[in-house]
Enzyme design. Structure first.
Site, PDB file in Angstrom:
ATOM      1  N   GLN A 160       0.732  -1.231   0.058  1.00  0.00           N
ATOM      2  CA  GLN A 160      -0.074   0.077  -0.033  1.00  0.00           C
ATOM      3  C   GLN A 160       1.095   1.089   0.008  1.00  0.00           C
ATOM      4  O   GLN A 160       0.270   2.175  -0.546  1.00  0.00           O
ATOM      5  CB  GLN A 160      -0.785   0.046   1.040  1.00  0.00           C
ATOM      6  CG  GLN A 160      -1.934   0.985   1.388  1.00  0.00           C
ATOM      7  CD  GLN A 160      -3.041   0.723   2.474  1.00  0.00           C
ATOM      8  OE1 GLN A 160      -3.818  -0.338   2.299  1.00  0.00           O
ATOM      9  NE2 GLN A 160      -2.876   1.201   3.609  1.00  0.00           N
ATOM     10  N   GLU A 204      -3.325   9.248  -0.483  1.00  0.00           N
ATOM     11  CA  GLU A 204      -2.431   9.939   0.517  1.00  0.00           C
ATOM     12  C   GLU A 204      -1.434  10.880  -0.327  1.00  0.00           C
ATOM     13  O   GLU A 204      -0.445  11.356   0.338  1.00  0.00           O
ATOM     14  CB  GLU A 204      -1.506   8.999   1.326  1.00  0.00           C
ATOM     15  CG  GLU A 204      -2.635   7.936   2.174  1.00  0.00           C
ATOM     16  CD  GLU A 204      -1.907   7.069   2.866  1.00  0.00           C
ATOM     17  OE1 GLU A 204      -0.518   6.745   2.969  1.00  0.00           O
ATOM     18  OE2 GLU A 204      -2.562   6.266   3.819  1.00  0.00           O
ATOM     19  N   ASP A 239       4.239   0.151   4.170  1.00  0.00           N
ATOM     20  CA  ASP A 239       3.139  -0.372   4.578  1.00  0.00           C
ATOM     21  C   ASP A 239       2.605  -1.502   3.638  1.00  0.00           C
ATOM     22  O   ASP A 239       2.139  -1.323   2.587  1.00  0.00           O
ATOM     23  CB  ASP A 239       1.814   0.665   5.245  1.00  0.00           C
ATOM     24  CG  ASP A 239       0.682   0.005   5.717  1.00  0.00           C
ATOM     25  OD1 ASP A 239       0.721  -1.040   5.773  1.00  0.00           O
ATOM     26  OD2 ASP A 239      -0.210   0.789   5.809  1.00  0.00           O
ATOM     27  N   GLU A 282       5.256  -2.402   7.955  1.00  0.00           N
ATOM     28  CA  GLU A 282       3.915  -2.246   8.621  1.00  0.00           C
ATOM     29  C   GLU A 282       3.071  -3.607   8.044  1.00  0.00           C
ATOM     30  O   GLU A 282       3.023  -3.593   6.792  1.00  0.00           O
ATOM     31  CB  GLU A 282       3.146  -1.054   8.391  1.00  0.00           C
ATOM     32  CG  GLU A 282       1.769  -0.946   9.098  1.00  0.00           C
ATOM     33  CD  GLU A 282       1.380   0.618   8.749  1.00  0.00           C
ATOM     34  OE1 GLU A 282       1.961   1.660   8.507  1.00  0.00           O
ATOM     35  OE2 GLU A 282      -0.081   0.645   8.574  1.00  0.00           O
ATOM     36  N   ASP A 307      -0.560  -2.313  12.267  1.00  0.00           N
ATOM     37  CA  ASP A 307      -1.643  -1.393  12.200  1.00  0.00           C
ATOM     38  C   ASP A 307      -3.106  -2.379  12.656  1.00  0.00           C
ATOM     39  O   ASP A 307      -3.603  -2.501  13.439  1.00  0.00           O
ATOM     40  CB  ASP A 307      -1.342  -1.086  10.933  1.00  0.00           C
ATOM     41  CG  ASP A 307      -2.801  -0.098  10.553  1.00  0.00           C
ATOM     42  OD1 ASP A 307      -3.698   0.140  11.442  1.00  0.00           O
ATOM     43  OD2 ASP A 307      -2.841   0.364   9.216  1.00  0.00           O
ATOM     44  N   LYS A 332      -3.994   4.883  15.553  1.00  0.00           N
ATOM     45  CA  LYS A 332      -5.231   5.556  15.025  1.00  0.00           C
ATOM     46  C   LYS A 332      -6.508   5.754  15.965  1.00  0.00           C
ATOM     47  O   LYS A 332      -6.955   4.543  16.360  1.00  0.00           O
ATOM     48  CB  LYS A 332      -5.810   4.776  13.734  1.00  0.00           C
ATOM     49  CG  LYS A 332      -4.447   4.713  12.600  1.00  0.00           C
ATOM     50  CD  LYS A 332      -5.066   3.716  11.579  1.00  0.00           C
ATOM     51  CE  LYS A 332      -4.232   3.638  10.476  1.00  0.00           C
ATOM     52  NZ  LYS A 332      -4.536   2.674   9.367  1.00  0.00           N
ATOM     53  N   ARG A 361      -5.642   8.485   8.422  1.00  0.00           N
ATOM     54  CA  ARG A 361      -6.447   7.456   7.726  1.00  0.00           C
ATOM     55  C   ARG A 361      -6.377   8.092   6.477  1.00  0.00           C
ATOM     56  O   ARG A 361      -6.341   9.271   6.169  1.00  0.00           O
ATOM     57  CB  ARG A 361      -7.838   7.629   8.630  1.00  0.00           C
ATOM     58  CG  ARG A 361      -7.975   7.022   9.795  1.00  0.00           C
ATOM     59  CD  ARG A 361      -7.466   5.765  10.197  1.00  0.00           C
ATOM     60  NE  ARG A 361      -7.688   4.599   9.483  1.00  0.00           N
ATOM     61  CZ  ARG A 361      -8.288   3.471   9.960  1.00  0.00           C
ATOM     62  NH1 ARG A 361      -8.761   3.382  11.112  1.00  0.00           N
ATOM     63  NH2 ARG A 361      -8.294   2.516   9.230  1.00  0.00           N
ATOM     64  N   SER A 362      -6.866   6.974   5.614  1.00  0.00           N
ATOM     65  CA  SER A 362      -6.973   7.427   4.097  1.00  0.00           C
ATOM     66  C   SER A 362      -8.070   8.670   3.880  1.00  0.00           C
ATOM     67  O   SER A 362      -8.082   9.300   3.154  1.00  0.00           O
ATOM     68  CB  SER A 362      -7.173   6.181   3.307  1.00  0.00           C
ATOM     69  OG  SER A 362      -8.275   5.561   3.593  1.00  0.00           O
ATOM     70  N   LYS A 383       2.844   9.334  10.613  1.00  0.00           N
ATOM     71  CA  LYS A 383       2.488   8.816   9.250  1.00  0.00           C
ATOM     72  C   LYS A 383       1.359   9.477   8.665  1.00  0.00           C
ATOM     73  O   LYS A 383       0.167   9.534   9.245  1.00  0.00           O
ATOM     74  CB  LYS A 383       2.254   7.331   9.104  1.00  0.00           C
ATOM     75  CG  LYS A 383       2.084   6.746   7.844  1.00  0.00           C
ATOM     76  CD  LYS A 383       1.847   5.228   7.758  1.00  0.00           C
ATOM     77  CE  LYS A 383       0.552   4.812   7.741  1.00  0.00           C
ATOM     78  NZ  LYS A 383       0.292   3.494   7.241  1.00  0.00           N
TER      79      LYS A 383
HETATM   80  P1  PGA Z   1      -6.541   3.418   5.991  1.00  0.00           P
HETATM   81  O1  PGA Z   1      -5.400   3.107   5.433  1.00  0.00           O
HETATM   82  O2  PGA Z   1      -6.614   4.684   6.631  1.00  0.00           O
HETATM   83  O3  PGA Z   1      -7.430   3.125   4.794  1.00  0.00           O
HETATM   84  O4  PGA Z   1      -6.764   2.443   7.026  1.00  0.00           O
HETATM   85  C1  PGA Z   1      -3.910   3.599   6.006  1.00  0.00           C
HETATM   86  C2  PGA Z   1      -3.086   2.474   6.571  1.00  0.00           C
HETATM   87  O5  PGA Z   1      -3.320   1.284   6.362  1.00  0.00           O
HETATM   88  O6  PGA Z   1      -2.108   2.925   7.370  1.00  0.00           O
HETATM   89 ZN    ZN Z   2      -1.773   0.255   7.441  1.00  0.00          ZN
END
Ligand code: PGA
Ligand code: ZN
Length: 417
Positions: A160, A204, A239, A282, A307, A332, A361-362, A383
């Site tokens: 990702q 991102e 990640d 990650e 995560d 998070k 978060r995304s 991050k």
């Molecule tokens: P997400 O992605 O906010 O969509 O979960 C960010 C991550 O996986 O770190």
């Molecule tokens: Zn992640």
């Protein structure tokens, strides 16, 4: 004391509805916080509350707004705004579920964070100082997601995020400049090698070139750093978000053309660490594979960040600690649903020698409680993507905090320093 709690349905960076919650006190203090939202989510996260009707394809949050104003507002009225634990306990009791599915993890996250923002206002401190008290002094090192893949971009890459991580730098202003100069050179390199469309960015704000091998992403990122005059000043991170390319039926991972079994994926990570300055990985394996994650933590030098693995949940983290899975916690707040539990997870991580990486978060907004939280917790890492306003505002807030701290500001020491 808390006088009122209200909420508004707003939209995040994906035009997805989310909550903006406001807490007011009798003394005239006020705090507002926006709620972020993941896409590449862990299956053990707090459950979001969405309307499920015909507005916004079911993703509206009018029900959550109503819950804030008719249920949560009277329940919190009169509580001391600086007693975060009492507020979060009240939310917990009102919800009454294990996964926050009644009030919604998004609802509790918004109220919990807005309470902290209002409390900081009530005592006349910036949020980072209110959260960190006398301990504030270090600034988190950012991990810049310069090339995207997985669920957050259509590049063709399985992992990702492919991150450039500054090493040996002294300040936020220095790392922001290093990243900005390298990022623009990387854009030129991608355009030369592929086409101008590779400059398009993912969620991102990282590039989305048509490549499928993470080693190509590493080579390009390091070449850009070199050309920008920062050879040796960046390490690499990923990640993997491995749950999202894992096939539970066959137990295999789709990273390259031929699927990897678990052993082959572990070997692949070891080869990457041998060939590249890879210092952070990650979610290397699917989110329930604590054993494999522990094996990798023992065998690699790189930090292993959890995560989807831990979902900021003290109970899941405790389990991971006991088995030796990972050595860093991705934090998070909306994964667990209250600030108190997130702080508890951070504390547990720290006491057990785990590093702390505060994360976006995304889906989010330019609300900068994220940067404040990272400083307030003395997290060594943050991050928060690369470009796009909801990401760059976090860097801009860190720049302001760095200036406010003056001589007292120092960049933190993550494990690779
Ligand atoms: P997400 O992605 O906010 O969509 O979960 C960010 C991550 O996986 O770190
Ligand atoms: Zn992640």
């Amino acid at each position: 004391a808390i006088e009122s709690v209200s909420a508004l349905e707003i939209v995040d960076c994906r035009l997805d509805p989310t909550l903006r919650v406001t807490v007011r006190t009798a003394g005239g203090a006020c705090g507002t916080a926006d709620v972020p939202c993941g896409r590449s989510t862990g299956s053990h996260e707090a459950v979001e509350r969405r309307d499920g009707d015909d507005r916004f394809h079911g993703r509206g949050v009018e029900g959550a707004v109503e819950t804030v104003e008719t249920e949560i507002d009277p329940a919190l009225a009169g509580l001391d705004v600086t007693d975060q634990r009492a507020v979060d306990r009240a939310l917990d009791e009102l919800d009454g579920t294990n996964d926050r599915s009644r009030l919604g993890g998004n609802t509790t996250t918004g109220v919990s964070l807005a309470t902290a923002v209002a409390a900081a206002d009530a005592v006349g401190l910036p949020l980072y100082r209110y959260l960190g008290r006398a301990d504030v002094g270090s600034l988190p090192v950012p991990l810049f997601d310069v090339i995207e893949g997985g669920e957050l971009a259509e590049s063709g890459l399985a992992f990702q995020e492919h991150q450039l991580i500054p090493v040996g730098a002294d300040s936020i202003s220095e790392v922001v400049r290093m990243c900005a100069e390298t990022y623009s050179v990387l854009g030129d390199l991608l355009e030369e090698r592929y086409d101008a469309r590779s400059r398009n960015v993912g969620v991102e704000g990282g590039y989305t070139p048509p490549i499928t091998d993470p080693r190509d992403a590493f080579d390009l990122a390091l070449a850009a750093a070199e050309e920008a005059g920062y050879g040796g000043s960046f390490a690499l991170g990923i990640d993997a978000a491995a749950s999202h390319f894992y096939d539970p039926e066959s137990g295999t991972y789709a990273v390259l053309e031929e699927p990897f079994d678990r052993g082959e994926l572990l070997e692949f990570y070891a080869d990457l660490e041998d060939a590249y300055p890879l210092v952070s990985i990650e979610d290397p394996l699917e989110e329930n594979d604590l054993e494999g994650t522990a094996e990798l933590t023992r065998s690699l030098e790189a930090q292993i960040v959890g995560d989807d693995l831990f979902v900021t949940d003290p109970d899941r983290l405790r389990d991971g600690i006991e088995r030796g899975a990972g050595d860093a916690l991705l934090l998070k707040v909306n994964q667990v649903g209250t600030l108190t539990e997130a702080l508890e997870a951070a504390d547990l991580a720290r006491r057990n020698g785990y590093d702390l990486q505060v994360s976006e978060r995304s889906g989010q907004t330019p609300d900068t409680w994220l940067a404040e939280l990272a400083v307030g917790l003395s997290a060594t890492q943050i991050k928060t993507g690369v470009t796009r306003g909801e990401r760059t505002e976090q860097y801009n807030r860190l720049l302001e905090i760095e200036r406010a701290l003056g001589d007292g500001a120092a960049l933190a020491d993550p494990p690779w320093e």
